[in-house]
Design a protein around this motif. Structure first.
Motif, PDB file in Angstrom:
ATOM      1  N   LEU A 107       0.826  -1.203   0.000  1.00  0.00           N
ATOM      2  CA  LEU A 107       0.000   0.000   0.000  1.00  0.00           C
ATOM      3  C   LEU A 107       0.863   1.257   0.000  1.00  0.00           C
ATOM      4  O   LEU A 107       0.564   2.231  -0.701  1.00  0.00           O
ATOM      5  CB  LEU A 107      -0.932   0.001   1.206  1.00  0.00           C
ATOM      6  N   ALA A 108       1.954   1.245   0.782  1.00  0.00           N
ATOM      7  CA  ALA A 108       2.852   2.401   0.808  1.00  0.00           C
ATOM      8  C   ALA A 108       3.432   2.673  -0.574  1.00  0.00           C
ATOM      9  O   ALA A 108       3.595   3.832  -0.981  1.00  0.00           O
ATOM     10  CB  ALA A 108       3.971   2.178   1.830  1.00  0.00           C
ATOM     11  N   VAL A 109       3.749   1.621  -1.314  1.00  0.00           N
ATOM     12  CA  VAL A 109       4.264   1.779  -2.675  1.00  0.00           C
ATOM     13  C   VAL A 109       3.201   2.422  -3.560  1.00  0.00           C
ATOM     14  O   VAL A 109       3.496   3.339  -4.340  1.00  0.00           O
ATOM     15  CB  VAL A 109       4.710   0.419  -3.245  1.00  0.00           C
ATOM     16  N   LYS A 110       1.960   1.967  -3.448  1.00  0.00           N
ATOM     17  CA  LYS A 110       0.880   2.565  -4.246  1.00  0.00           C
ATOM     18  C   LYS A 110       0.717   4.047  -3.925  1.00  0.00           C
ATOM     19  O   LYS A 110       0.417   4.862  -4.802  1.00  0.00           O
ATOM     20  CB  LYS A 110      -0.431   1.827  -3.987  1.00  0.00           C
ATOM     21  N   LEU A 111       0.922   4.389  -2.657  1.00  0.00           N
ATOM     22  CA  LEU A 111       0.778   5.778  -2.214  1.00  0.00           C
ATOM     23  C   LEU A 111       2.046   6.592  -2.458  1.00  0.00           C
ATOM     24  O   LEU A 111       2.055   7.797  -2.182  1.00  0.00           O
ATOM     25  CB  LEU A 111       0.433   5.812  -0.724  1.00  0.00           C
ATOM     26  N   GLN A 112       3.108   5.933  -2.956  1.00  0.00           N
ATOM     27  CA  GLN A 112       4.411   6.564  -3.147  1.00  0.00           C
ATOM     28  C   GLN A 112       4.921   7.164  -1.830  1.00  0.00           C
ATOM     29  O   GLN A 112       5.518   8.239  -1.803  1.00  0.00           O
ATOM     30  CB  GLN A 112       4.356   7.611  -4.253  1.00  0.00           C
ATOM     31  N   MET A 113       4.684   6.446  -0.764  1.00  0.00           N
ATOM     32  CA  MET A 113       5.081   6.882   0.573  1.00  0.00           C
ATOM     33  C   MET A 113       6.544   6.509   0.838  1.00  0.00           C
ATOM     34  O   MET A 113       6.975   5.412   0.481  1.00  0.00           O
ATOM     35  CB  MET A 113       4.181   6.206   1.611  1.00  0.00           C
ATOM     36  N   PRO A 114       7.338   7.388   1.451  1.00  0.00           N
ATOM     37  CA  PRO A 114       8.713   7.024   1.802  1.00  0.00           C
ATOM     38  C   PRO A 114       8.752   5.817   2.735  1.00  0.00           C
ATOM     39  O   PRO A 114       7.962   5.714   3.675  1.00  0.00           O
ATOM     40  CB  PRO A 114       9.235   8.283   2.505  1.00  0.00           C
TER      41      PRO A 114
END
Length: 249
Positions: A107-114
């Motif tokens: 999910l973090a990857v989808k959100l482009q989250m560090p």
């Protein structure tokens, strides 16, 4: 926004994914070494601990309130997540924990989250992106004369790491640094978008980064070294800066 002593603040909130362990009563508890929270606080951000859950909606709600994700060290991963049988040298694993942390990464990857992955955290991120691990360095790389498993977690360093010229880690630390090392597993085949950028003298992967996303992965334990020296500060500084940029976007 929060109000403290009459002043209003908009803090950057950083999620730290909890691990699991069993207490003396046999209960499963969540845990994160306090040094991870200290590093986040020293950087001027607010840490929150995310307990494992199998509910996808809860995972989404967890990440909706934060600007970055730290994946800490911890248990061996279950090898079935990268299509292998568990090596006999592997210690106790927790497939439910693996499932939770992999879901966080996806999910973090989808959100482009560090994302900052440390030790097991680097391995989880790599597996979540389709990569695999060396399950036991001593038996699978018997020619190595490097001690990768310190007897105790230490603020002291025990071997060098070299960095790929031009990589983010190289820009942070230079061509080489000395690090502490406490692991018997490491990244083998990199996941989608992951580029290996750091190696121990025996060729064991010690660091990696995503080609286009703010994801940095290290196999050593900078959260310990930073308690005694500023040498590791560039890693946390870059991570918090990326989180701040996302927060302000």
């Amino acid at each position: 926004m929060i109000r403290i002593s009459g002043e209003f603040y908009m803090p950057v909130v950083i999620a730290i994914a909890a691990n699991t362990e069993h207490n003396k009563n046999g209960q499963t508890i969540t845990s994160v070494p306090v040094v991870y929270s200290h590093c986040v606080q020293q950087a001027g951000a607010v840490p929150v601990i995310l307990p494992p859950t199998g509910d996808e909606q809860t995972v989404a709600l967890m990440l909706s309130r934060v600007s970055g994700l730290i994946l800490p060290g911890g248990l061996d991963m279950d090898a079935h997540f990268f299509n292998q049988e568990m090596h006999p040298a592997c210690k106790a694993s927790d497939p439910e924990l693996d499932t939770f942390q992999i879901a966080l990464v996806n999910l973090a990857v989808k959100l482009q989250m560090p994302i900052l992955g440390i030790c097991r955290g680097a391995q989880v991120a790599n597996v979540a992106l389709g990569g695999s691990l060396i399950q036991d360095i001593p038996s699978q790389m018997p020619e190595s004369d490097i001690v990768h498993m310190q007897k105790v977690f230490s603020y002291g360093t025990n071997h060098n790491v070299r960095f790929e010229p031009g990589s983010r880690l190289c820009r942070m630390f230079g061509e080489s640094i000395r690090i502490n090392s406490r692991h018997h597993q490491s990244i083998d085949v990199p996941g989608k978008g992951i580029r290996i950028t750091a190696w121990a003298p025996d060729g064991v992967v010690e660091g990696a980064e995503h080609e286009s996303l703010p994801i940095d992965l290290v196999q050593w334990h900078p959260e310990l070294l930073i308690q005694k020296s500023d040498d590791m500060w560039p890693l946390f500084s870059r991570f918090i800066s990326n989180c701040q940029d996302r927060f302000n976007a």
